[in-house]
Design an enzyme around this catalytic site. Structure first.
Site, mmCIF file in Angstrom:
data_model
loop_
_atom_site.group_PDB
_atom_site.id
_atom_site.type_symbol
_atom_site.label_atom_id
_atom_site.label_comp_id
_atom_site.label_asym_id
_atom_site.label_seq_id
_atom_site.Cartn_x
_atom_site.Cartn_y
_atom_site.Cartn_z
ATOM 1 N N ALA A 109 0.803 -1.250 -0.028
ATOM 2 C CA ALA A 109 -0.061 -0.210 -0.067
ATOM 3 C C ALA A 109 0.695 1.096 0.106
ATOM 4 O O ALA A 109 0.314 2.346 0.428
ATOM 5 C CB ALA A 109 -0.883 0.059 1.232
ATOM 6 N N ARG A 321 -11.446 21.453 -26.087
ATOM 7 C CA ARG A 321 -10.719 22.231 -27.192
ATOM 8 C C ARG A 321 -11.430 23.513 -27.049
ATOM 9 O O ARG A 321 -12.079 23.748 -26.299
ATOM 10 C CB ARG A 321 -11.398 21.819 -28.440
ATOM 11 C CG ARG A 321 -10.843 20.338 -29.050
ATOM 12 C CD ARG A 321 -11.311 19.699 -30.229
ATOM 13 N NE ARG A 321 -11.042 20.627 -31.438
ATOM 14 C CZ ARG A 321 -11.531 20.273 -32.594
ATOM 15 N NH1 ARG A 321 -12.387 19.053 -32.831
ATOM 16 N NH2 ARG A 321 -11.350 21.013 -33.767
ATOM 17 N N HIS A 322 -10.857 24.474 -27.743
ATOM 18 C CA HIS A 322 -11.505 25.878 -27.893
ATOM 19 C C HIS A 322 -12.705 25.905 -28.479
ATOM 20 O O HIS A 322 -13.193 24.872 -29.230
ATOM 21 C CB HIS A 322 -10.607 26.838 -28.686
ATOM 22 C CG HIS A 322 -10.184 26.117 -30.079
ATOM 23 N ND1 HIS A 322 -10.873 26.102 -31.009
ATOM 24 C CD2 HIS A 322 -9.157 25.188 -30.525
ATOM 25 C CE1 HIS A 322 -10.551 25.488 -32.084
ATOM 26 N NE2 HIS A 322 -9.585 24.855 -31.849
ATOM 27 N N ASN A 328 -12.130 27.288 -38.361
ATOM 28 C CA ASN A 328 -13.122 26.235 -38.391
ATOM 29 C C ASN A 328 -14.359 26.198 -39.237
ATOM 30 O O ASN A 328 -14.692 25.270 -40.104
ATOM 31 C CB ASN A 328 -13.637 25.679 -36.839
ATOM 32 C CG ASN A 328 -12.622 25.171 -36.005
ATOM 33 O OD1 ASN A 328 -12.818 25.729 -34.727
ATOM 34 N ND2 ASN A 328 -11.648 24.496 -36.481
ATOM 35 N N ARG A 377 -7.527 31.795 -30.070
ATOM 36 C CA ARG A 377 -8.703 30.892 -29.952
ATOM 37 C C ARG A 377 -8.724 30.211 -28.569
ATOM 38 O O ARG A 377 -9.983 29.965 -28.177
ATOM 39 C CB ARG A 377 -9.266 29.821 -31.054
ATOM 40 C CG ARG A 377 -8.094 28.738 -31.563
ATOM 41 C CD ARG A 377 -8.394 28.283 -32.919
ATOM 42 N NE ARG A 377 -7.402 27.098 -33.196
ATOM 43 C CZ ARG A 377 -6.134 27.430 -33.595
ATOM 44 N NH1 ARG A 377 -5.875 28.381 -33.953
ATOM 45 N NH2 ARG A 377 -5.348 26.263 -34.181
ATOM 46 N N GLU A 418 -1.379 24.207 -31.096
ATOM 47 C CA GLU A 418 -1.924 23.171 -32.051
ATOM 48 C C GLU A 418 -0.567 22.696 -33.237
ATOM 49 O O GLU A 418 0.333 23.534 -33.315
ATOM 50 C CB GLU A 418 -3.037 23.779 -33.078
ATOM 51 C CG GLU A 418 -3.542 22.758 -33.855
ATOM 52 C CD GLU A 418 -3.828 21.284 -33.142
ATOM 53 O OE1 GLU A 418 -3.257 20.676 -32.395
ATOM 54 O OE2 GLU A 418 -5.298 20.733 -33.557
ATOM 55 N N HIS A 484 -6.082 22.264 -28.185
ATOM 56 C CA HIS A 484 -6.553 21.880 -29.738
ATOM 57 C C HIS A 484 -6.511 20.448 -29.738
ATOM 58 O O HIS A 484 -6.183 19.682 -29.302
ATOM 59 C CB HIS A 484 -5.561 22.469 -30.584
ATOM 60 C CG HIS A 484 -5.150 24.045 -30.345
ATOM 61 N ND1 HIS A 484 -5.729 25.248 -31.060
ATOM 62 C CD2 HIS A 484 -4.357 24.467 -29.507
ATOM 63 C CE1 HIS A 484 -5.187 26.131 -30.450
ATOM 64 N NE2 HIS A 484 -4.478 25.785 -29.694
HETATM 65 O O1 F6P Z 1 -9.116 21.679 -37.680
HETATM 66 C C1 F6P Z 1 -8.721 21.767 -36.620
HETATM 67 C C2 F6P Z 1 -7.334 21.525 -36.001
HETATM 68 O O2 F6P Z 1 -6.902 21.938 -34.915
HETATM 69 C C3 F6P Z 1 -6.164 22.042 -37.106
HETATM 70 O O3 F6P Z 1 -5.913 23.255 -36.781
HETATM 71 C C4 F6P Z 1 -5.059 20.951 -37.058
HETATM 72 O O4 F6P Z 1 -4.257 20.899 -38.106
HETATM 73 C C5 F6P Z 1 -5.968 19.738 -36.892
HETATM 74 O O5 F6P Z 1 -7.216 20.023 -36.284
HETATM 75 C C6 F6P Z 1 -5.413 18.384 -36.459
HETATM 76 O O6 F6P Z 1 -6.211 17.343 -36.688
HETATM 77 P P1 F6P Z 1 -5.759 16.350 -37.941
HETATM 78 O O7 F6P Z 1 -4.145 15.871 -37.339
HETATM 79 O O8 F6P Z 1 -6.768 15.070 -37.994
HETATM 80 O O9 F6P Z 1 -5.329 16.868 -39.201
#
Ligand code: F6P
Length: 565
Positions: A109, A321-322, A328, A377, A418, A484
């Site tokens: 434990a 996510r944002h 988008n 974002r 991202e 992201h």
């Molecule tokens: O579309 C949104 C997002 O966050 C993009 O900015 C990024 O390139 C993508 O998703 C990542 O997802 P995937 O790897 O599936 O392209």
């Protein structure tokens, strides 16, 4: 807003990906002024060519991209691609001493199994190391059955002693075989108590001929409450106590601990006469104090850093996510655009969620933390969250007085930015396929390793998350991470024990908060959908390769290609 309206039943997910989804918090509302701004941006994005000669605009792309994302950590556009300094994953020239055996030490434990699993996950996910845990308790159950009372564990019980040694030998034998035979077997973890010098010497002696590096990791826990919590939350759920009433099981387990305590020798105790003075070991005391003895090397150093941030207190991560971004709406990837009206509605819903869930403790408001990326974002998504001050009373030994705490103080990390799509930043997937068909195809074939020209791959992102997970693990307060899709896929896959290869395909929908609570085996998961479903909110229509197509059909890949590093 009535919080109870969106409460749903909790489900436990141990490395499984089923989830519970909470009902919507509210309808999405669109403000008309925002909508106008959005359509103006759409017009501008679809009509304009790059006229501006500001530094940002000088990085010309073949499509309009008025608000480009910069490479992570960059303050201005640069022409050098993101670096990948991950060591090549080859075992061709490995020597035995490249392999590591970690021997866990500690009373029952004390979180040894938790530590073993966390190390295993960390090294597998972030360092692509092949790791295997050999749990002596599992061998014991397999060889002698699950139910043994405390008397069986008494060191004066010759039958128990003999049978437990047989379990240790079986684990050691499998471990030896795996290390010797599995060419890529890099780290073996022997999870057991090794509660006396003699037992540790025996294990080390048995492994001697393998010529591997051996490091002992001892977990010492002086805090009675933590031990009690470990007994109730972890031990009583093991097969040892199935069908036994909780009180009886708790009593028996305490007696088992006492049996071990009667002969326990901490590493390098005075009674060991300095035998362990020159061995390699890490002693963790109450997850706060650390003694490091003769531990060197790349992986061991990462281990030290990882272990020094670990704790066993219950805590939760909230991943979001944002809200929907202007890019988008246009189906564009990357960029650094602001939120759409729908995204703004999510930001408001998230602020309410923070009040009603993230900061809600059993005894009133609890302190919580907030991280975002540095991109617009995510910061806008966090903008309605309240940052009022509260007073908290820590009674932990290093902070013993009431403290002022800024609730959900926003901390922006570029590590959370991202995936940087390089020359494809600001394109739609259709545009990428049209302008860079070979690149598009290569990504479809190997999404994890594929790196956008002058941009990043998922592997690159794993690399920049490596440092961050220490920070994530170290906090005791609930932590809300607003980031992201790509980056959250990795965090999710890491916490949920998924293979790296699956990570780029994890579903992280917009308008949803994912709550993950680490447990000994994986995480409990709960999903909260804060806005009513709307079709395709992130405009993603990425086409996947048909099954019949493979990398072999790709003229860019040939057998005689030199290996890539
Ligand atoms: O579309 C949104 C997002 O966050 C993009 O900015 C990024 O390139 C993508 O998703 C990542 O997802 P995937 O790897 O599936 O392209």
């Amino acid at each position: 807003m009535c919080r109870l309206a969106f409460l749903s039943s909790r489900i436990t997910v141990h490395s499984l990906r089923s989830t519970s989804v909470r009902a919507p918090l509210e309808n999405c509302s669109r403000s008309s002024s925002k909508a106008k701004a959005m359509s103006a941006l759409s017009r501008q994005l679809s009509q304009s060519s790059i006229k501006d000669s500001s530094p940002v605009q000088q990085r010309k792309t073949i499509v309009d991209n008025p608000v480009p994302q910069l490479p992570p950590g960059a303050s201005s556009p640069r022409d050098n691609p993101v670096l990948l300094d991950v060591a090549p994953n080859t075992n061709k020239y490995r020597t035995p001493s490249d392999k590591l055996v970690l021997i866990l030490v500690g009373l029952p434990a004390r979180g040894k199994t938790f530590i073993a699993r966390k190390i295993c996950r960390y090294l597998e996910f972030f360092h692509a190391a092949s790791v295997r845990v050999f749990n002596i308790g599992n061998y014991r159950r397999e060889l002698h059955g699950p139910h043994h009372d405390a008397a069986w564990f008494d060191p004066a019980n010759p039958v128990g002693l003999k049978q437990r040694k047989a379990a240790t030998d079986a684990a050691l034998s499998d471990l030896r075989k795996w290390v010797a035979e599995a060419n890529d077997g890099r780290v073996a973890i022997l999870d057991g108590t090794h509660s006396t010098l003699a037992k540790r010497q025996y294990a080390i002696q048995t492994l001697k001929s393998l010529e591997v590096k051996i490091i002992m990791i001892e977990s010492v826990c002086t805090d009675k409450d933590t031990v009690e919590r470990n007994i109730r939350h972890c031990k009583l759920g093991t097969p040892d106590y199935v069908g036994i009433p909780v009180d009886e099981a708790t009593r028996d387990f305490r007696a088992r601990v006492a049996a071990y305590e009667s002969t326990y020798e901490t590493i390098d105790a005075p009674s060991t006469n300095g035998v362990e003075k020159n061995r390699s070991w890490i002693k963790i005391v109450d997850c706060r104090r650390f003694v490091i003895n003769n531990v060197r090397g790349f992986l061991p150093s990462r281990l030290i850093q990882f272990l020094s941030h670990l704790h066993m207190e219950p805590h939760a991560f909230y991943l979001s996510r944002h809200g929907q971004s202007e890019y988008n709406v246009l189906g564009k990837i990357g960029g650094d655009s602001g939120l759409s009206p729908l995204g703004d509605a999510y930001a408001k819903a998230l602020a309410r969620f923070c009040r009603d869930e993230v900061t809600k403790g059993e005894k009133g408001e609890r302190p919580a933390r907030l991280w975002t990326s540095t991109l617009r974002r995510t910061r806008e998504t966090a903008r309605y969250i309240s940052h009022h001050s509260i007073t908290i009373d820590y009674d932990q030994d290093d902070v013993d007085h009431a403290q002022e705490w800024v609730q959900l103080r926003p901390v922006a990390w570029s590590n959370l930015d991202e995936l940087f799509a390089g020359v494809c930043d600001g394109m739609t997937y259709e545009e990428i396929e049209k302008h860079y068909p070979d690149e598009f195809r290569r990504r479809q074939n190997d999404k994890l390793a594929y790196r956008y020209p002058r941009g990043e791959s998922y592997l690159d992102m794993i690399h920049r998350l490596d440092q961050m997970v220490f920070e994530m693990d170290r906090h005791r307060e609930p932590l809300l991470i607003v980031a992201h899709q790509g980056i959250l896929r990795l965090l999710y896959a890491y916490l949920m024990d998924m293979p790296r290869e699956e990570a780029p395909y994890v579903s992280i929908p917009l308008n949803t908060v994912i709550k993950l609570e680490p447990k000994v085996y994986g995480c409990d998961e709960e999903r909260f959908e804060l806005l009513r479903k709307c079709p395709n909110p992130d405009g993603q229509k990425e086409t996947r390769l048909k099954k019949s197509e493979s990398v072999d059909d790709d003229p860019l890949f040939r057998d005689d290609d030199p290996p890539s590093h």
